[in-house]
Every structure is written in C-alpha cells, then in structure tokens.
Design a protein around this motif. Structure first.
Motif, PDB file in Angstrom:
ATOM      1  N   LEU A 198       0.834  -1.201   0.000  1.00  0.00           N
ATOM      2  CA  LEU A 198       0.000   0.000   0.000  1.00  0.00           C
ATOM      3  C   LEU A 198       0.874   1.258   0.000  1.00  0.00           C
ATOM      4  O   LEU A 198       0.608   2.225  -0.726  1.00  0.00           O
ATOM      5  N   CYS A 249      -8.275   5.901   1.985  1.00  0.00           N
ATOM      6  CA  CYS A 249      -7.456   4.726   2.247  1.00  0.00           C
ATOM      7  C   CYS A 249      -8.020   4.035   3.479  1.00  0.00           C
ATOM      8  O   CYS A 249      -8.078   4.624   4.554  1.00  0.00           O
ATOM      9  N   TYR A 265      -7.755   3.090  -1.803  1.00  0.00           N
ATOM     10  CA  TYR A 265      -6.750   2.142  -1.318  1.00  0.00           C
ATOM     11  C   TYR A 265      -7.362   1.283  -0.218  1.00  0.00           C
ATOM     12  O   TYR A 265      -7.837   1.817   0.777  1.00  0.00           O
TER      13      TYR A 265
END
Ligand code: IMP
Ligand code: MG
Length: 178
Positions: free
Chosen positions: A22, A125, A142
């Motif tokens: 990530l 995210c 994400y």
C-alpha cells in the motif's frame, strides 16, 4: 491468540506485507507531491503510523475524531465532529485514513465535509472494507483487506475501547458483544 477472539483474519506478518504494498502504491501515485494524510481517530492510529513509514514521498499528518459506535456494534448513522483537523486543506491533496468502512456513512460525511474546504484532491485509504455492508455508493481508493459482515478487532480496531492493542486482526466471539 487471546480467548475472546474466534478466529484470526490477518496475522502480524500479513498486515506488514500489505502495508508495504500500500505504501509503495501511494508513493508512486504522489511522486513530487506532499499529501496530507488525515487519520480518523481512534481506530486509524496504528494503521497510519505503520503506513507513513512505508511512504517515500513527503507527507503531512493530521487527525480528526468523530462520534463513534459507542459500545454497540451497529452504526448509529449519526456522525458528529469531536476534534476537527488543524491543517488548511484548501488546494491540498488529501488522503483520508480510516480503519474500516462498514455502512460507509462515516466516510460519506467526512468526504462531503472536506469537499467544502476545496482540496485539490481527496482519496480514501481504508485498512479494512466490508463491501457487503455498504449502505451508500462509496469509492475507496486504497484498501488493505476486504472482510465479511463480521465484527473484527485488533490493530487499532476496538470493541468498547478494548482489543486495539492486538497486533493482528481477528473476529470477536459473538458472546462478547451479544
Ligand atoms: P460506518 O459509518 O458504518 O462505515 O462505520 C465506520 C466505523 O465503524 C469505523 O470507523 C469503525 O470505527 C466502526 N466499525 C465498523 N465495523 C467495525 C468492526 O467490525 N470492528 C470495529 N469497528 C467497526
Ligand atoms: Mg470504533
């Protein structure tokens, strides 16, 4: 594993590997920019701290705290700001860092609140996503892992403020919260 946990979903090592990937992804997407990573407290604190150490571009961090579930496991749908951000996000690249997306109502609220401040971009995210629990259409840029409609704890996530310190993510035994 402690006795209150039904099963482990992600081990410490699996989380570590995921965060590294990530971090690389975010680093590549923000080359030459300095995004502001806004951590939603309290659940996102461990995720943010590990994630920023895997990002190679400059980043700033800030924190926001909202009203939470209380000690229940169902979203109240009511979101209230308890601590606002300190940074001026107008014209900035914002990355919202959240522990888990369940109904999506919390993120939807934060997103529309931030849009009013006219940032140049907003991305989301999330450490965990429960895609089958979404009540609204929400795009998560994400995602660490997807989970089912189970109540999970550890690695920052709590039940009644407990279990945040577990280094892994696991499903909480039903008898603990029912
Ligand atoms: P939403 O508004 O329904 O998407 O709820 C999001 C928030 O609820 C998260 O930021 C968590 O704090 C909490 N939450 C949702 N599901 C879980 C879970 O399985 N474990 C722990 N907290 C959760
Ligand atoms: Mg919580």
């Amino acid at each position: 594993m402690i006795k209150d946990i039904e099963k482990m979903l992600m081990s410490e090592q699996e989380i570590k590997n995921m965060i590294k990937k990530l971090g690389e992804q975010i680093s590549n997407d923000y080359i030459g920019r300095t995004p502001v990573m806004i951590c939603i407290l309290k659940g996102g604190f461990i995720f943010l701290s590990d994630l920023v150490r895997n990002i190679s571009t400059n980043v700033e961090v800030d924190f926001m705290s909202l009203s939470s579930y209380g000690d229940s496991t169902k979203s109240s749908g009511v979101v209230k700001i308890k601590k606002d951000i300190d940074v001026d996000i107008s014209g900035r690249d914002v990355i919202i860092v959240e522990d888990i997306v369940d109904s999506g109502l919390t993120l939807d609220y934060i997103n529309s609140y931030f849009v009013k401040h006219k940032p140049s971009s907003i991305k989301i995210c999330a450490l965990l996503d429960k895609p089958n629990a979404h009540k609204i259409n929400i795009k998560i840029d994400y995602v660490g892992f997807e989970v089912g409609n189970e109540f999970v704890v550890g690695y920052g996530l709590d039940f009644a403020q407990k279990y945040r310190n577990l280094p892994y993510i696991g499903v909480l035994k039903k008898e603990i919260y029912s």
